[in-house]
Every structure is written in C-alpha cells, then in structure tokens.
Design a protein around this motif. Sequence first.
Motif, PDB file in Angstrom:
ATOM      1  N   ALA A 110       0.837  -1.196   0.000  1.00 27.02           N
ATOM      2  CA  ALA A 110       0.000   0.000   0.000  1.00 27.02           C
ATOM      3  C   ALA A 110       0.878   1.255   0.000  1.00 27.02           C
ATOM      4  O   ALA A 110       0.600   2.231  -0.710  1.00 27.02           O
ATOM      5  CB  ALA A 110      -0.912  -0.009   1.227  1.00 27.02           C
ATOM      6  N   ARG A 115      -0.939   4.395  -0.812  1.00 31.37           N
ATOM      7  CA  ARG A 115      -2.273   4.204  -0.236  1.00 31.37           C
ATOM      8  C   ARG A 115      -2.203   3.689   1.201  1.00 31.37           C
ATOM      9  O   ARG A 115      -3.156   3.066   1.685  1.00 31.37           O
ATOM     10  CB  ARG A 115      -3.051   3.204  -1.105  1.00 31.37           C
ATOM     11  N   GLU A 118      -4.937   5.095   3.689  1.00 38.58           N
ATOM     12  CA  GLU A 118      -6.244   4.537   3.327  1.00 38.58           C
ATOM     13  C   GLU A 118      -6.370   3.061   3.745  1.00 38.58           C
ATOM     14  O   GLU A 118      -7.468   2.586   4.042  1.00 38.58           O
ATOM     15  CB  GLU A 118      -6.363   4.715   1.803  1.00 38.58           C
ATOM     16  N   LYS A 119      -5.258   2.354   3.757  1.00 35.19           N
ATOM     17  CA  LYS A 119      -5.299   0.907   3.997  1.00 35.19           C
ATOM     18  C   LYS A 119      -4.984   0.497   5.436  1.00 35.19           C
ATOM     19  O   LYS A 119      -4.947  -0.690   5.739  1.00 35.19           O
ATOM     20  CB  LYS A 119      -4.310   0.203   3.056  1.00 35.19           C
TER      21      LYS A 119
END
Length: 226
Positions: A110, A115, A118-119
């Motif tokens: 991620a 990301r 977000e993860k």
Amino acid sequence: MKAGGVACTDLVKSFGDPPIDVIRNITLNVKRGDFVAITGRSGSGKSTLLYLLSGLDVPGSGQVTVDGERLEALSPEDFDSFRNERMGFVFQFHYLLPELTALENILMPARRSGRHLEKKAKAEALLDQFELSHCRDKVPGKMSGGEQQRAAIARALILEPHFLFADEPTGNLDSSNGETVMNIFEHVNKTLGTTILMVTHEPDYAARARRQIQLVDGVVAEDSDA
Ligand SMILES: Nc1ncnc2c1ncn2[C@@H]1O[C@H](COP(=O)(O)OP(=O)(O)OP(=O)(O)O)[C@@H](O)[C@H]1O
Ligand SMILES: [Mg+2]
C-alpha cells in the motif's frame, strides 16, 4: 474485456549453456476465481512456471496473459504497478523486511502505491483476522514461523489483489500452521474470489484446491480439468 484469469500459450523456458528446457511448451488457461494447485517432483519446473505466470521471470518464448493484459506488452513501470496492485505473492520463506513491524510490513504494498493511510484499517483487520494482533508492533525476528507466514499472507492481500501466487506456502511450517494457511487460502478464494495458484508438495493440500495440475519434466502430465 479486461477481467480475466491467467493464461499462457506455448510457454518455453530454458536455463544453462547448452540450454536445457525446463518448461516445455505449456499452454494453460486458469479461470478467474479458480484455486489451482501445481504439483510435481523437485525440479519438474513448478516454481519456474509460477514465476513465468506471475511475470517474476520472462519466458524464452510464448505468451502470458493476466487479467486480459499481455505481460510482455506492459512497460516496466506499468508492469510494476500492475503487479503491486493485482498480484499477491507468498513464498516458502516469508521475505518480510526485518527492520519493519508486522503492521508496517503488511502495509508495504500500500505504501508503494501511496495508499498506506487509506489501507491502515484494512491492515488492522487482517492482523485481527489472522490472529496477529499481538504481533502488530513486533519485527519478524520476534515472531514465530507461523506468525511470520501469516503476516506475509496479509501483506500479499492488503491491496485485495485479483491473483495470489504461492510457492510452497506451507513448506516451512508444521502441520497446524500449514492447516491455518490452507484455511486462509480457502477463505480468501471463496469470499473474495481471489484466483489462487499454489505450488505444493503436499497431496492433502493439493487436493483442497479445485483444480490440480501435475508437472513432469516441464510439461503438464496431468490436469484435473482436462
Ligand atoms: N536460475 C536458474 N538457472 C539454472 N537452472 C535453473 C534456474 N532455475 C531453475 N533451474 C532449473 O530448472 C529446473 C526446474 O526448477 P524449478 O525451481 O522450477 O523446480 P521445482 O519444481 O520448483 O522444484 P522444487 O520442488 O525443488 O522447488 C531445475 O532443474 C532447476 O535446476
Ligand atoms: Mg520450487
């Protein structure tokens, strides 16, 4: 049509000088959502086939198509992000980064695609699901073999890849930890529809896949779907 499985045509791979073909003209079609076990004796070409199908190695000739994309047609940059986003890998040895905690390791794919924030919740959920919450802030050296392998699987799954490639994922584990890994694979295949290609020596584990493919000397000798 982008969504698809894994397919290869007339795949050949040789090593050495003079070259010896270790994959000899393999053509296969793995359906999206399938769970396939690749078996065969040591040296039959199982790992090589898995690496070719996942783009970790390039064939001498022939083609590989994953999710409708011909791997050889992708630029190196596109291939890197394709692989990071769509394929998870699990090996016999976990290859976790020794200086990172379980949580940080799981978030690594991620992080690579920007990301990780977000993860984070997803990573915490995987820690919980794989009974690793107590390892959240531990480095791999302080975790058991089974815990390390579950963390490696969580890392492979963090971006919810369409494909999971596994080379002897239970090979380094005792039967109880091996069983746990198989249960995770079955669950992921059923609930997320992740396509799984798993190399294994264990007949009992191979039997739990939906399809079994046996290699002998670089050719498909048996295919339960054929
Ligand atoms: N990088 C390489 N250079 C030279 N020969 C190789 C290389 N990788 C694999 N081979 C050879 O290709 C053949 C197939 O190897 P591969 O690793 O695919 O077998 P395998 O079925 O996965 O075996 P195992 O069950 O022992 O893991 C073997 O004879 C191996 O020695
Ligand atoms: Mg191997």
